[in-house]
Design a protein around this motif. Structure first.
Motif, PDB file in Angstrom:
ATOM      1  N   GLY A  36      -9.410   0.824  12.180  1.00 26.47           N
ATOM      2  CA  GLY A  36     -10.024   0.406  10.915  1.00 26.47           C
ATOM      3  C   GLY A  36     -10.544   1.642  10.200  1.00 26.47           C
ATOM      4  N   VAL A  37     -10.207   1.776   8.918  1.00 24.28           N
ATOM      5  CA  VAL A  37     -10.616   2.981   8.199  1.00 24.28           C
ATOM      6  C   VAL A  37     -11.560   2.601   7.061  1.00 24.28           C
ATOM      7  N   THR A  38     -12.792   3.071   7.155  1.00 26.76           N
ATOM      8  CA  THR A  38     -13.792   2.800   6.122  1.00 26.76           C
ATOM      9  C   THR A  38     -14.292   4.102   5.491  1.00 26.76           C
ATOM     10  N   ASP A  39     -14.134   5.198   6.183  1.00 20.38           N
ATOM     11  CA  ASP A  39     -14.590   6.511   5.684  1.00 20.38           C
ATOM     12  C   ASP A  39     -13.857   6.855   4.383  1.00 20.38           C
ATOM     13  N   ALA A  40     -14.633   7.170   3.351  1.00 18.20           N
ATOM     14  CA  ALA A  40     -14.068   7.356   2.006  1.00 18.20           C
ATOM     15  C   ALA A  40     -13.053   8.509   1.968  1.00 18.20           C
ATOM     16  N   ASP A  41     -13.365   9.602   2.632  1.00 19.24           N
ATOM     17  CA  ASP A  41     -12.453  10.751   2.606  1.00 19.24           C
ATOM     18  C   ASP A  41     -11.138  10.420   3.316  1.00 19.24           C
ATOM     19  N   LYS A  42     -11.255   9.731   4.414  1.00 23.38           N
ATOM     20  CA  LYS A  42     -10.034   9.373   5.154  1.00 23.38           C
ATOM     21  C   LYS A  42      -9.188   8.383   4.357  1.00 23.38           C
ATOM     22  N   LYS A  43      -9.856   7.438   3.708  1.00 21.74           N
ATOM     23  CA  LYS A  43      -9.100   6.486   2.882  1.00 21.74           C
ATOM     24  C   LYS A  43      -8.386   7.219   1.739  1.00 21.74           C
ATOM     25  N   ALA A  44      -9.088   8.160   1.146  1.00 21.43           N
ATOM     26  CA  ALA A  44      -8.483   8.921   0.042  1.00 21.43           C
ATOM     27  C   ALA A  44      -7.271   9.707   0.552  1.00 21.43           C
ATOM     28  N   ALA A  45      -7.408  10.283   1.729  1.00 26.67           N
ATOM     29  CA  ALA A  45      -6.299  11.058   2.299  1.00 26.67           C
ATOM     30  C   ALA A  45      -5.107  10.157   2.618  1.00 26.67           C
ATOM     31  N   LYS A  55      -3.280   9.192  -0.445  1.00 24.91           N
ATOM     32  CA  LYS A  55      -2.413  10.282  -0.899  1.00 24.91           C
ATOM     33  C   LYS A  55      -1.066  10.232  -0.169  1.00 24.91           C
ATOM     34  N   VAL A  56      -1.110   9.966   1.131  1.00 17.46           N
ATOM     35  CA  VAL A  56       0.137   9.841   1.898  1.00 17.46           C
ATOM     36  C   VAL A  56       0.977   8.698   1.344  1.00 17.46           C
ATOM     37  N   SER A  57       0.317   7.582   1.091  1.00 18.34           N
ATOM     38  CA  SER A  57       1.025   6.366   0.688  1.00 18.34           C
ATOM     39  C   SER A  57       1.452   6.382  -0.773  1.00 18.34           C
ATOM     40  N   GLY A  58       0.599   6.969  -1.630  1.00 18.25           N
ATOM     41  CA  GLY A  58       0.874   6.917  -3.061  1.00 18.25           C
ATOM     42  C   GLY A  58       0.402   5.630  -3.720  1.00 18.25           C
ATOM     43  N   GLN A  59      -0.233   4.734  -2.946  1.00 19.17           N
ATOM     44  CA  GLN A  59      -0.642   3.430  -3.479  1.00 19.17           C
ATOM     45  C   GLN A  59      -2.158   3.370  -3.635  1.00 19.17           C
ATOM     46  N   GLU A  62      -6.793   2.695  -1.028  1.00 20.26           N
ATOM     47  CA  GLU A  62      -8.200   3.072  -1.167  1.00 20.26           C
ATOM     48  C   GLU A  62      -9.056   1.874  -1.599  1.00 20.26           C
ATOM     49  N   ASP A  63      -8.523   1.053  -2.481  1.00 21.15           N
ATOM     50  CA  ASP A  63      -9.304  -0.030  -3.082  1.00 21.15           C
ATOM     51  C   ASP A  63      -8.960  -1.368  -2.434  1.00 21.15           C
ATOM     52  N   LEU A 113      -8.308 -14.634   2.480  1.00 18.13           N
ATOM     53  CA  LEU A 113      -8.131 -13.219   2.148  1.00 18.13           C
ATOM     54  C   LEU A 113      -6.670 -12.945   1.803  1.00 18.13           C
ATOM     55  N   GLY A 114      -6.422 -11.857   1.092  1.00 16.57           N
ATOM     56  CA  GLY A 114      -5.057 -11.428   0.807  1.00 16.57           C
ATOM     57  C   GLY A 114      -4.727 -10.189   1.625  1.00 16.57           C
ATOM     58  N   ILE A 115      -3.446  -9.967   1.851  1.00 16.10           N
ATOM     59  CA  ILE A 115      -3.035  -8.807   2.652  1.00 16.10           C
ATOM     60  C   ILE A 115      -1.811  -8.134   2.033  1.00 16.10           C
ATOM     61  N   CYS A 116      -1.651  -6.851   2.348  1.00 16.49           N
ATOM     62  CA  CYS A 116      -0.389  -6.176   2.044  1.00 16.49           C
ATOM     63  C   CYS A 116      -0.119  -5.131   3.124  1.00 16.49           C
ATOM     64  N   TYR A 117       1.080  -5.162   3.668  1.00 19.21           N
ATOM     65  CA  TYR A 117       1.494  -4.124   4.622  1.00 19.21           C
ATOM     66  C   TYR A 117       1.707  -2.805   3.870  1.00 19.21           C
ATOM     67  N   ILE A 118       1.410  -1.699   4.547  1.00 21.45           N
ATOM     68  CA  ILE A 118       1.552  -0.374   3.933  1.00 21.45           C
ATOM     69  C   ILE A 118       2.523   0.461   4.770  1.00 21.45           C
ATOM     70  N   GLY A 119       3.820   0.219   4.583  1.00 18.09           N
ATOM     71  CA  GLY A 119       4.827   1.016   5.293  1.00 18.09           C
ATOM     72  C   GLY A 119       4.858   2.449   4.795  1.00 18.09           C
ATOM     73  N   SER A 120       4.332   2.659   3.574  1.00 25.71           N
ATOM     74  CA  SER A 120       4.392   3.998   2.968  1.00 25.71           C
ATOM     75  C   SER A 120       3.510   5.014   3.684  1.00 25.71           C
ATOM     76  N   LEU A 121       2.745   4.587   4.692  1.00 25.28           N
ATOM     77  CA  LEU A 121       2.056   5.585   5.519  1.00 25.28           C
ATOM     78  C   LEU A 121       3.078   6.436   6.277  1.00 25.28           C
ATOM     79  N   ARG A 122       4.305   5.908   6.415  1.00 20.39           N
ATOM     80  CA  ARG A 122       5.347   6.705   7.087  1.00 20.39           C
ATOM     81  C   ARG A 122       5.973   7.744   6.153  1.00 20.39           C
TER      82      ARG A 122
END
Lengths: 246, 246
Positions: free
Chosen positions: B50-59, B62-66, B70-71, B129-138
């Motif tokens: 689980g990622v809640t740290d703002a800097d890590k989410k921002a990073a 950036k990898v994902s482009g989405q 972050e939001d 709740l709503g969800i979206c998979y983030i394959g773009s982390l690859r």
């Protein structure tokens, strides 16, 4: 806890079924629910093979070694599938061979098939049916390919048996929440302690179920299994099917 | 159609969320539901970060482009994980290296993580709740490994954003049932026809949504994407993490 989560928390694998077969309508309902799972980049890189033919079921049972591969309400086999994408690329005169041979496509096909399968499992249990995944089809992947006539750019991942439960199964305790869930980064600092505690829980579970005859720890059970040199041919087969060419 | 299947059939990816964060209790409920999915041979070969740290989410964004990486209400990253198995084998003086380097373990870790993820998705949607998979982390797996401090025998598969929906998403038609579902063996004899029909449906969907400006066929869209030479580095990274050594 809502009803859906209650159902998920109540999951157990079912390995004994009544003789009642799934109807065509039930099969279609399940597959359509499977199809609604998310799919990587809209690729839909999987297929589902339903097996009802007695000879084919017997042959797949032989691969798996499990009686319930033959005796169930319906047998599904989930395959990762880029055959249709290959056909479309030829039709459009495009070259997607780098992608098809890359590790990325192997991940995508595997994930797409698994997400669809888990939706099918959840749908089946909501209908009062029981399910069990059949990873043991990978005991001989080439046999499964031959039995189901799978073309290149397709490989079988696992089966799933579905049917009307003839026993109630039993639920195995999972690893502690904090062992599986990490916050903001991987943290294994308390792994040794968590595994030791979990080992005791699992040993107690087996002791209770076997009147003290068996008291396997999870770590011993798992490491024992992973030490066996099995399914080392999976690599050859998926490469022969056109994957992992990098 | 029962309520669970109605929910599955109503799935759509959500990419816009309110500012409301998931509570710790909600996160725990979701992860525990994820853990109840089937797991290959009881291996439980995955972890969830689980990622809640703002800097890590921002990073990671950036990898994902989405932007929605972050939001969102919560960001989960699913990783295939044999690190704990490696630790246990050392503790017990056993050698599981053949298994860890084999294609089989790569499949098992990927499948285990995906089944858990889909349970989490179903549980989240059952809670509204709503969800979206983030394959773009690859897009840059090594970056994700560095950001989340993942050890050897672990690789990131995808993320999932979860949150309180701020739009209603939209549902994309799936391939026809008979294109995905085969009986007793793979049968592609009507593929060309099925894909042509599906292409028309998808083109009509885009035309309707864009006032005729866009009319992509599925086959063109998919083949165009697969022709791009992207994520070819996934292979190097998973090998560096100790997988696919055969």
């Amino acid at each position: 806890m809502n009803e859906v989560i209650r159902q998920l928390m109540n999951h157990r694998s079912i390995r004994q079924f009544t003789d009642e077969k799934l109807t065509g309508e039930e099969v279609r309902r399940l597959v359509e629910a499977a199809q609604m799972a998310s799919t990587s980049s809209y690729l839909q890189a999987y297929s589902i093979i339903g097996v009802t033919d007695a000879d084919k079921k017997a042959a797949l049972r032989k691969v798996s070694g499990q009686t319930y591969v033959e005796d169930n309400g319906h047998l599904f086999v989930f395959v990762a599938d880029f055959y249709r994408h290959q056909l479309m690329s030829e039709e459009l005169g495009a070259d997607i061979n780098d992608y098809l041979g890359a590790t990325e496509s192997f991940l995508v096909g595997t994930v797409d098939a698994a997400l669809a399968a888990q939706n099918l499992a959840v749908a089946a249990e909501s209908m009062g049916l029981g399910i069990c995944y059949i990873g043991s089809l990978r005991n001989d992947m080439q046999q499964v390919i031959d039995i189901l006539n799978l073309p290149e750019h397709v490989y079988p991942l696992f089966g799933m048996v579905v049917g009307h439960p003839a026993d109630s199964g039993s639920q195995k305790e999972r690893l502690p929440f904090k062992h599986i869930y990490h916050e903001n980064g991987y943290d294994s600092s308390s792994y040794a302690e968590e595994i030791a505690g979990y080992d005791e829980e699992i040993a107690a579970y087996y002791r209770a179920r076997t009147n003290g005859k068996r008291a396997d720890k999870w770590s011993e059970q798992v490491v024992g299994m992973l030490s066996e040199k099995t399914r080392l041919d999976v690599d050859d087969v998926v490469k022969k099917q056109g994957f992992l060419q990098q």
